[in-house]
Design a protein around this motif. Structure first.
Motif, PDB file in Angstrom:
ATOM      1  N   UNK A 176     106.759   1.399  32.650  1.00  0.00           N
ATOM      2  CA  UNK A 176     106.696   0.294  33.320  1.00  0.00           C
ATOM      3  C   UNK A 176     106.257   0.735  34.863  1.00  0.00           C
ATOM      4  N   UNK A 177     106.339   1.811  35.142  1.00  0.00           N
ATOM      5  CA  UNK A 177     105.904   2.530  36.629  1.00  0.00           C
ATOM      6  C   UNK A 177     105.413   3.765  36.402  1.00  0.00           C
ATOM      7  N   UNK A 178     104.766   4.079  37.538  1.00  0.00           N
ATOM      8  CA  UNK A 178     103.976   5.409  37.758  1.00  0.00           C
ATOM      9  C   UNK A 178     104.560   5.866  38.982  1.00  0.00           C
ATOM     10  N   UNK A 179     104.940   7.240  38.962  1.00  0.00           N
ATOM     11  CA  UNK A 179     105.595   8.051  40.205  1.00  0.00           C
ATOM     12  C   UNK A 179     104.525   8.411  41.083  1.00  0.00           C
ATOM     13  N   UNK A 180     104.597   8.201  42.367  1.00  0.00           N
ATOM     14  CA  UNK A 180     103.567   8.584  43.186  1.00  0.00           C
ATOM     15  C   UNK A 180     104.056   9.941  44.162  1.00  0.00           C
ATOM     16  N   UNK A 181     103.282  10.948  43.765  1.00  0.00           N
ATOM     17  CA  UNK A 181     103.554  12.203  44.456  1.00  0.00           C
ATOM     18  C   UNK A 181     103.031  12.256  45.997  1.00  0.00           C
ATOM     19  N   UNK A 182     103.906  12.733  46.930  1.00  0.00           N
ATOM     20  CA  UNK A 182     103.190  12.812  48.198  1.00  0.00           C
ATOM     21  C   UNK A 182     103.920  14.243  48.677  1.00  0.00           C
TER      22      UNK A 182
END
Length: 81
Positions: free
Chosen positions: A75-81
């Protein structure tokens, strides 16, 4: 779908009451703005959840009322920073 329910269904937060409390405390941002638990989540929204020192950023890919435990991460995608 309500933000607190989405956080529970997607298993980003384990319980809906905890998700509701996080929203009330201002620890959940949607697209860079504080969001209430009643916010209507849409695909493409970027969620920022602050848990202590850790900040989790996730992009909403889809919204579904019911998903199996194994499918919740889709349902989601983790965004890396």
């Amino acid at each position: 779908m309500r933000l607190d329910k989405y956080l529970k269904i997607s298993r980003l937060i384990k319980r809906r009451t905890v998700a509701n409390e996080a929203c009330d405390a201002g620890r959940v941002l949607v697209n860079g703005r504080q969001a209430r638990a009643s916010y209507d989540v849409k695909a493409g929204d970027v969620l920022e959840i602050t848990m202590g020192e850790r900040v989790l950023k996730a992009e909403v890919l889809s919204v579904a009322e019911y998903v199996k435990k194994e499918e919740a991460a889709g349902l989601y995608r983790i965004i890396e920073e």
